[in-house]
Design a protein around this motif. Sequence first.
Motif, mmCIF file in Angstrom:
data_model
loop_
_atom_site.group_PDB
_atom_site.id
_atom_site.type_symbol
_atom_site.label_atom_id
_atom_site.label_comp_id
_atom_site.label_asym_id
_atom_site.label_seq_id
_atom_site.Cartn_x
_atom_site.Cartn_y
_atom_site.Cartn_z
ATOM 1 N N ALA A 244 0.879 -1.218 -0.017
ATOM 2 C CA ALA A 244 -0.104 0.166 -0.093
ATOM 3 C C ALA A 244 0.997 1.247 -0.227
ATOM 4 O O ALA A 244 0.617 2.210 -0.907
ATOM 5 C CB ALA A 244 -0.931 0.079 1.138
ATOM 6 N N VAL B 155 -5.503 -1.219 -9.273
ATOM 7 C CA VAL B 155 -5.030 -2.433 -10.062
ATOM 8 C C VAL B 155 -6.173 -2.537 -11.078
ATOM 9 O O VAL B 155 -7.399 -2.582 -10.901
ATOM 10 C CB VAL B 155 -5.182 -3.462 -8.833
ATOM 11 C CG1 VAL B 155 -4.786 -4.900 -9.966
ATOM 12 C CG2 VAL B 155 -4.278 -3.330 -7.819
ATOM 13 N N VAL C 63 1.853 -6.233 -12.090
ATOM 14 C CA VAL C 63 1.371 -5.531 -13.190
ATOM 15 C C VAL C 63 2.651 -4.791 -14.072
ATOM 16 O O VAL C 63 3.449 -4.109 -13.265
ATOM 17 C CB VAL C 63 0.290 -4.467 -12.469
ATOM 18 C CG1 VAL C 63 -0.012 -3.572 -13.492
ATOM 19 C CG2 VAL C 63 -0.728 -5.248 -11.761
ATOM 20 N N PHE D 41 -7.696 -3.700 -0.111
ATOM 21 C CA PHE D 41 -7.254 -5.262 -0.014
ATOM 22 C C PHE D 41 -8.143 -5.628 1.208
ATOM 23 O O PHE D 41 -7.980 -5.248 2.396
ATOM 24 C CB PHE D 41 -5.857 -5.728 0.206
ATOM 25 C CG PHE D 41 -4.931 -5.567 -1.160
ATOM 26 C CD1 PHE D 41 -4.696 -4.400 -1.527
ATOM 27 C CD2 PHE D 41 -4.879 -6.674 -1.803
ATOM 28 C CE1 PHE D 41 -3.940 -4.158 -2.921
ATOM 29 C CE2 PHE D 41 -4.108 -6.592 -2.900
ATOM 30 C CZ PHE D 41 -3.825 -5.401 -3.590
HETATM 31 P P1 ADP Z 1 5.791 -7.112 -5.544
HETATM 32 O O1 ADP Z 1 5.049 -5.937 -4.506
HETATM 33 O O2 ADP Z 1 6.984 -7.633 -4.978
HETATM 34 O O3 ADP Z 1 5.824 -6.693 -6.884
HETATM 35 P P2 ADP Z 1 3.133 -8.545 -4.783
HETATM 36 O O4 ADP Z 1 2.879 -9.973 -4.827
HETATM 37 O O5 ADP Z 1 3.468 -7.985 -3.349
HETATM 38 O O6 ADP Z 1 4.674 -8.163 -5.507
HETATM 39 O O7 ADP Z 1 2.224 -7.747 -5.606
HETATM 40 C C1 ADP Z 1 2.192 -8.110 -7.101
HETATM 41 C C2 ADP Z 1 1.717 -6.824 -7.784
HETATM 42 O O8 ADP Z 1 0.543 -6.418 -7.596
HETATM 43 C C3 ADP Z 1 2.501 -5.596 -7.769
HETATM 44 O O9 ADP Z 1 3.805 -5.634 -8.646
HETATM 45 C C4 ADP Z 1 1.565 -4.475 -8.217
HETATM 46 O O10 ADP Z 1 1.561 -4.528 -9.719
HETATM 47 C C5 ADP Z 1 0.340 -5.168 -7.638
HETATM 48 N N1 ADP Z 1 -0.148 -4.546 -6.451
HETATM 49 C C6 ADP Z 1 0.025 -5.145 -4.996
HETATM 50 N N2 ADP Z 1 -0.256 -4.310 -4.198
HETATM 51 C C7 ADP Z 1 -0.818 -3.226 -4.873
HETATM 52 C C8 ADP Z 1 -1.337 -1.787 -4.321
HETATM 53 N N3 ADP Z 1 -1.539 -1.597 -3.044
HETATM 54 N N4 ADP Z 1 -1.847 -1.042 -5.356
HETATM 55 C C9 ADP Z 1 -1.522 -1.218 -6.645
HETATM 56 N N5 ADP Z 1 -0.905 -2.429 -6.985
HETATM 57 C C10 ADP Z 1 -0.564 -3.277 -6.159
#
Ligand code: ADP
Length: 512
Positions: A414, A446, A461, A503
């Motif tokens: 976050a 997202v 993403v 989330f």
């Molecule tokens: P990381 O953060 O190490 O890339 P995560 O598994 O924690 O891997 O998250 C996967 C992906 O989900 C992130 O790379 C991001 O693109 C998206 N994501 C996760 N949490 C958020 C959030 N709070 N806001 C926007 N995108 C998010």
Amino acid sequence: MADAFFDYVRAPDVARAQGFGADLCRAGISSQAVLQVGRCLVEFCQRHCPPDGFDDYLDQSQVFYQGVVKGYFRASESMILQEQERIRSALQQTLHRYTVQLEAAAEIARTTVSMLDLGLLLTTAVDRIAERFQLDYVAIYLVDDERAYAVLRAATGEEGRQRLARQLRLKLTGPSAVSRCILNQQVLIVNNVEGEKIKSAASWLPITRSEIAFPLASHDTVIGALSVQSSQAGVFSTQDIPGFQIMSDQLASAIENARLYAEAEHRAEDLAQAFEQLKEMEQLKDRFMENVSHELRTPLTMIKGYAELMLSGEAGPLDDEQRHALNIILRNSEALSELVIDILAMLEVRTKHKPLKAVSLVEVVRDSLASFQVLAFRKDVSLEADLVAASGQCQVIARADHLRRVIDNLLSNALKFTLAGGSVKLRLWQSERTAHLEIADTGIGVPLHLQARIFERFYQVDNSRRRLHGGAGLGLALVRELVESYGGSVRVNSLGQNQGSVFTVLLPCAEG
Ligand code: ADP
């Protein structure tokens, strides 16, 4: 001649006249012709009898003529009755033949349709057909993959067994009735093998005198043929075609089903094998990752320790450039440590949990929040929490470090994906027997179509911000695996790009 006739008519013999009429009928004289004779008689009398005896003659000749007509129609009536009887019994015979054929076809179809073993299906089919139709020899041929030969796949009796052992096959371009029936896609009747110009000894038994061959067609392709043979000449006729045709069609679909089943079974075996290999590889990979992660832990702790020691100045004074370089070393080794912890936790989730006790989710959340306040402050993102509704409640049966990992990963994301000036809000409450943890940010959001994918391992993403912030794409996968291993669930809601994300984690609460 007229006198002789008049003499005869003068004393008409009705019985003879009737016999004469019956003879005319049996000779095939038409009723029209017989009626014409009547008219001729009147004319004859008018022309030849003396005028004073005309009426007498006319009366007598009429008596004679009526006798003829009566005899004619009686005979024709009995002939019609005989013909009707003949047709009725022929029809009955045909009907009986059809019924027997259809019953046999239905019985054979019933028996074979559910058979999934092709060999058993074909053997059962030939035996049943031979038995039900009292035939001397029944054989099934299937076309080979190259469509060059019809290969014998099932046949009745000792002779059939020997031919199967010899792996009898017939060239499709050859002279046999089987080959011709497959090639022309048509039923073929050979009613006297002796009289056949083209001999087909390979597919006939020495006793065979007649044969009927049916193409077995499935989806417009002839896949083989059914050959039935008799030791009597001329036993097959076009009347046999409908019953056998229905049976051949049913047989063809049963063969196709059995083949498809065998193919599916074969694929399932391949898949099961591939799955086993995959599982093995997955285990090897997990073991490898576990070993590497454990091996990384000690050197990382050392790197972090020495970097902290040097930054504290205990190892000697530092200039700004050195301090900057050491800060980078410390930050990266911390990030690497986090990753190692994630990987080890992820691998650990799969192994059975040790006996667990109830953990206060509020306390874990408070600890986690405290550790993120500094980062939030540095990023100029407000970090707030609403724990009022949860205080004193939300006991979860789990390992505290696992719950901490879940909250840390969600809070870290976050903050990572929210720009300066934004906010992150955490809420915790309990309803019924479920703890609700909600972390809402005002960050980059997202996209809708990727909301399920971000929980997959290593999925990120694909945008510039991800590259800006680094990470390995393991955090959310770990969150999901941990939460689900405690019977909970996690989901994300976001209206899309730059609309922020929410989330939500649901976890079952402890009893009592
Ligand atoms: P990381 O953060 O190490 O890339 P995560 O598994 O924690 O891997 O998250 C996967 C992906 O989900 C992130 O790379 C991001 O693109 C998206 N994501 C996760 N949490 C958020 C959030 N709070 N806001 C926007 N995108 C998010």
